[in-house]
Design a protein around this motif. Structure first.
Motif, short mmCIF file in Angstrom:
data_model
loop_
_atom_site.label_atom_id
_atom_site.label_comp_id
_atom_site.label_asym_id
_atom_site.label_seq_id
_atom_site.Cartn_x
_atom_site.Cartn_y
_atom_site.Cartn_z
N PHE A 1 0.83 -1.21 0.00
CA PHE A 1 0.00 0.00 0.00
C PHE A 1 0.86 1.25 0.00
N PRO A 2 0.41 2.28 -0.69
CA PRO A 2 1.15 3.54 -0.62
C PRO A 2 0.99 4.15 0.77
N LYS A 3 2.03 4.81 1.21
CA LYS A 3 1.95 5.46 2.53
C LYS A 3 1.33 6.84 2.35
N ILE A 4 0.05 6.94 2.62
CA ILE A 4 -0.63 8.22 2.45
C ILE A 4 -0.81 8.89 3.81
N SER A 5 -1.24 10.16 3.78
CA SER A 5 -1.28 10.97 5.00
C SER A 5 -2.19 10.39 6.06
N ASP A 6 -1.78 10.53 7.31
CA ASP A 6 -2.63 10.13 8.42
C ASP A 6 -3.46 11.29 8.95
N GLU B 1 7.46 2.60 -7.82
CA GLU B 1 8.34 1.75 -7.03
C GLU B 1 7.97 0.28 -7.23
N LEU B 2 6.67 -0.01 -7.19
CA LEU B 2 6.21 -1.39 -7.37
C LEU B 2 6.60 -1.91 -8.74
N SER B 3 6.39 -1.08 -9.78
CA SER B 3 6.66 -1.59 -11.12
C SER B 3 8.17 -1.77 -11.31
#
Ligand SMILES: [Zn+2]
Length: 447
Positions: free
Chosen positions: A129-134, A323-325
């Motif tokens: 998962f992308p690290k999105i804002s908390d 990054e994943l690709s």
């Protein structure tokens, strides 16, 4: 005799069940096959009282006339008739509610303890998962809710009622937002909207014209003094696609007005689209929506929107995808794999040249399409070696099909077996100075 008379208090179980079996598959009665029915009647035989009671007779007739299911009758009896047959269904529904409530309490406890509400183990790695804002990318509130997509289960509905999740609708698409901020109605991450509007050219042309007319109308309203009940714009946020979101307050109630540029880019005017005004009637909402749009337009004339998370976290999603690709690049995987195999072949050849006296003898070779199978003999026994060719341009692979545990050094024995097979296939390699098949860019040594 009517079934009501044969299935009645005081009748023997056998008689009542016989009457029951004879009365199925008639107009207004349950459909059933012997295959399905007989095992259940056997169960009833054990569970009913002899002779049957008034209540049991009524229950049997309820099933017969499809007012309840046979499984429900069996459940009632199996549970030891905790309440009367009549009250059993309310009782069961209450139990279920209680069960739901308990599960929701347990999830609440887990959330409070910082655990995943459902799982003890992590099924998906964080890297997926992308690290999105908390915190909300717009207003900065940390009180966001996860968005639950799909047909909600009873548990999800309960969690939504308790305010732990919001329901996002039945379908989910790649790129749908996953978090929702109740304070400013923002969902994130969202893709910047720079696509051209869909539709036939004439229709789009008409929308462009209409956008200009609507904008002129709103502008005129904004030029005149504000109506007494005009809402207050609290804040506004800019996005990378140059759209703006205005948080508009009517006192107790709030909504968001989105300024979109999809027709502006094509020569039209910006459009001001208020969100759904859930608290008022349809007519009232039309009037208040216009007021909200005017307030937003007026606010935009004198204020610059805040600019702190222009991408609404979409940049983080994109970075994550890149990054994943990069990691999943199949070509690089293939290259690594070939390199490994070439290295292995070189090692085998070195081994064969270093200790030729310990190489086992090859006793048979068989071909299977592109592959070959060798049998090699050690002093302690015979093992198989399989040679696999993936394609003409790739290095060969030799693999020992046995674990060689009878040798003092099983790993070495496996390598010796593979080396012996390779030399049997390419005898010229035994002389120093030659390289193993496929260790160069082509498998020139084959044949
Ligand atoms: Zn927010």
């Amino acid at each position: 005799m009517r079934p009501e008379e044969r299935i009645a208090a005081g009748k023997s179980i056998r008689d009542a069940l016989t009457a029951f079996r004879e009365s199925v598959n008639q107009k207004g009665t349950i459909f059933s096959t012997d295959h399905w029915l007989l095992p259940k009647l056997e169960q009833l035989q054990q569970l009913l009282t002899e002779p049957i009671t008034q209540e049991e007779a009524e229950a049997l007739l309820d099933v017969r006339y499809q007012r309840h299911f046979l499984e429900e009758l069996i459940e009632w009896l199996e549970r030891g008739r905790p309440v009367s047959w009549e009250n059993f269904f309310t009782y069961r529904a209450n139990l279920k509610q209680e069960e739901l409530r308990k599960r929701a309490d347990e999830r609440e406890r887990r959330r409070a303890a910082g655990l995943h509400p459902y799982f003890d183990t992590k099924i998906f790695a964080d890297e997926c998962f992308p690290k999105i804002s908390d915190v909300c990318p717009d207003c900065g509130s940390s009180d966001w809710k996860p968005i639950a997509y799909g047909l909600p289960t009873e548990d999800t509905e309960e969690d939504a009622r308790r305010g732990h999740v919001v329901l996002g609708g039945c379908t989910i698409e790649l790129g749908d937002p996953t978090r929702y901020c109740p304070a400013c109605f923002n969902s994130w991450p969202t893709k910047p909207d720079v696509s051209k509007p869909a539709g036939r050219p004439e229709w789009i042309e008409q929308q462009i014209v209409e956008s200009r007319a609507e904008y002129a109308q709103l502008s005129a309203l904004a030029d005149s003094p504000p109506a007494p009940e005009e809402p207050v714009v609290e804040r506004a946020w800019a996005r990378i696609d140059r759209s703006v979101r205005f948080l508009v307050s009517f006192g107790d109630n709030k909504t968001v007005v989105a300024k979109n540029l999809e027709y502006f880019r094509l020569g039209g005017a910006p459009s001001y689209n208020p969100g759904f005004l859930s608290w008022c009637t349809y007519d009232e909402s039309r009037r208040l929506s216009t007021l909200a749009a005017v307030a937003a337009l007026r606010f935009g004339r004198t204020h610059q929107p805040e600019r702190h998370n222009l991408y609404n976290d979409w940049d983080k999603v994109q970075a994550h995808r890149r990054e994943l690709s990069r990691c999943c690049d199949e070509d690089s995987f293939q290259r690594e794999w070939e390199k490994e195999r070439r290295k292995k072949l070189t090692e085998l050849l070195k081994l064969a040249r270093a200790i030729p006296e310990r190489l086992p003898s090859v006793v048979s070779v068989r071909s299977f399409e592109q592959d070959r199978k060798f049998l090699v003999r050690f002093p302690w026994g015979v093992v198989g070696v399989k040679r696999h060719r993936f394609s003409l341009l790739e290095p060969l692979e030799y693999r020992c099909t046995s674990s060689c545990t009878r040798d003092e050094d099983p790993d070495l024995a496996q390598n010796l077996a593979c080396a012996a097979a390779m030399l049997a296939e390419f005898p010229r390699l035994a002389r120093a100075g030659r390289r193993p098949p496929g260790s160069e860019d082509s498998t020139a040594a084959s044949n």
